[in-house]
Design an enzyme around this catalytic site. Structure first.
Site, PDB file in Angstrom:
ATOM      1  N   ARG A 168      14.378 -18.403  27.382  1.00  0.00           N
ATOM      2  CA  ARG A 168      14.000 -19.818  27.349  1.00  0.00           C
ATOM      3  C   ARG A 168      15.224 -20.741  27.322  1.00  0.00           C
ATOM      4  NH1 ARG A 168      10.379 -17.014  28.214  1.00  0.00           N
ATOM      5  NH2 ARG A 168       8.246 -17.083  27.417  1.00  0.00           N
ATOM      6  N   SER A 242       2.623 -22.596  24.695  1.00  0.00           N
ATOM      7  CA  SER A 242       3.378 -22.020  23.573  1.00  0.00           C
ATOM      8  C   SER A 242       4.336 -23.064  23.014  1.00  0.00           C
ATOM      9  CB  SER A 242       4.147 -20.788  24.034  1.00  0.00           C
ATOM     10  OG  SER A 242       3.264 -19.786  24.479  1.00  0.00           O
ATOM     11  N   GLU A 338       9.777 -24.710  21.412  1.00  0.00           N
ATOM     12  CA  GLU A 338      10.143 -24.539  22.816  1.00  0.00           C
ATOM     13  C   GLU A 338      10.043 -25.865  23.548  1.00  0.00           C
ATOM     14  OE1 GLU A 338       8.642 -21.893  26.665  1.00  0.00           O
ATOM     15  OE2 GLU A 338       8.097 -21.304  24.636  1.00  0.00           O
TER      16      GLU A 338
END
Length: 342
Positions: A168, A242, A338
């Protein structure tokens, strides 16, 4: 080129937060991207670059310029390297919807994107966020990224290695943040389908359907169904998918926790590190399905924070902070958002 003042961003973030920006600009080709770069470097106001808004949490009005790519289109070309599986280059406009491009690749008979089906957002964001799911990441496919440098207005083309991809992560989120306007991304795809089935419950779901050797479309269909079953529709309940990244811990830390929680799921990263699902830890802390004000944790997937209706960005941040505090107290692990919080 679209250019609006005092513009609502409600339709540009999947949490459905009704915040405004002072100016919103969307460029639709390379020349317009160069023009936008000039506007940004000559302006005294701050700016942010967004995609489809599926990784964005707005906590207040933004007193600055919001920029988005509207570049569409795609094309295929020979890779020139037939000794490897990657036999086709697919170049996509940064404003294309990611999942549309996954569907397009399969329709053309080219493979590699299947496991990343139904991930929300635009093509440009795939290169920034290094999106991933079911054992694959965008960086497994990205060959090069095309962009305009904001400080100079000059075009750049950089290869995968220069992006310094990690879980990520990329340089676009670090030292290159807000330095480039991405115009296109080129992916390397294969002519031969080689399925990746050993992450999550893909193989079990295929077996349940009586499929032993899936086609690429069958694999895509299964992943779409799995995601739809556990992730809420942002049009009904605002969310960004998410919310937290899955933490990567040392092997020593993992073994210590495994002794306390023998059923703890985990995924090997390398000989020294393990990845522990943040959603599992959040669930163990009792947050699954719970709410804090108008913000809540999804009842089917604890990794997803949702807008129960009328929540502000600050309320979602407060929920995030409460969850992080509890996970830290129970597991001595820091989990990190995130999403991009503005």
């Amino acid at each position: 080129m679209k250019d609006f003042r005092n513009y609502s961003l409600k339709e540009h973030n999947t949490f459905g937060i009704d915040a405004k920006c002072s100016r919103f600009i969307e460029f639709e080709d390379d020349d317009e991207a160069v023009e936008v770069a000039k506007i940004l470097r000559e302006s005294a106001t701050p700016y942010i670059i967004i995609g489809g808004g599926s990784n964005l949490l707005l906590t207040k009005d933004f007193d600055g310029i919001v920029v988005r790519s509207g570049i569409r289109g795609h094309y295929f070309e020979e890779s020139g390297d037939r000794s490897q599986e990657t036999g086709v280059r697919m170049t996509c406009g940064s404003g294309e919807v990611w999942d549309d491009m996954v569907a397009t690749s399969l329709k053309g008979g080219y493979y590699g994107m299947e496991n990343l089906s139904l991930i929300p957002g635009d093509v440009g964001a795939s290169a920034v966020q290094n999106i991933g799911a079911y054992g694959m990441e965008a960086s497994d496919l990205i060959l090069c990224v095309w962009m305009i440098e904001i400080p100079t207005g000059k075009p750049w083309m950089i290869g995968n290695e220069e992006c310094e991809y990690g879980y990520r992560q990329s340089r676009f989120k670090q030292d290159w943040k807000n330095r480039f306007l991405i115009t296109r991304v080129t992916y390397g795809l294969a002519r031969t389908f080689q399925p990746h089935l050993d992450y999550g419950n893909i193989r079990q779901e295929l077996e349940r359907r009586g499929i032993k050797e899936p086609t690429a479309q069958q694999l895509r269909d299964v992943i779409i169904d799995i995601r739809n079953a556990k992730l809420p529709d942002p049009k009904i309940e605002g969310n960004a998918g998410s919310f937290f990244m899955n933490p990567i811990v040392t092997r020593q830390k993992y073994e210590k926790l495994a002794a306390l929680y023998p059923d703890m799921p985990h995924y090997k990263v390398d000989s020294r590190h393990e990845k522990i699902p943040a959603g599992w830890m959040i669930e163990q802390c009792g947050w699954k399905g719970k709410s804090l004000g108008r913000a809540g944790v999804h009842d089917k997937q604890a990794l997803v924070l949702v807008n129960r209706g009328g929540a502000t960005g600050s309320e979602i941040v407060a929920l995030c902070d409460a969850i992080r505090k509890d996970v830290k107290a129970k597991f001595d692990i820091d989990i990190h958002p995130e999403v991009n919080i503005v």
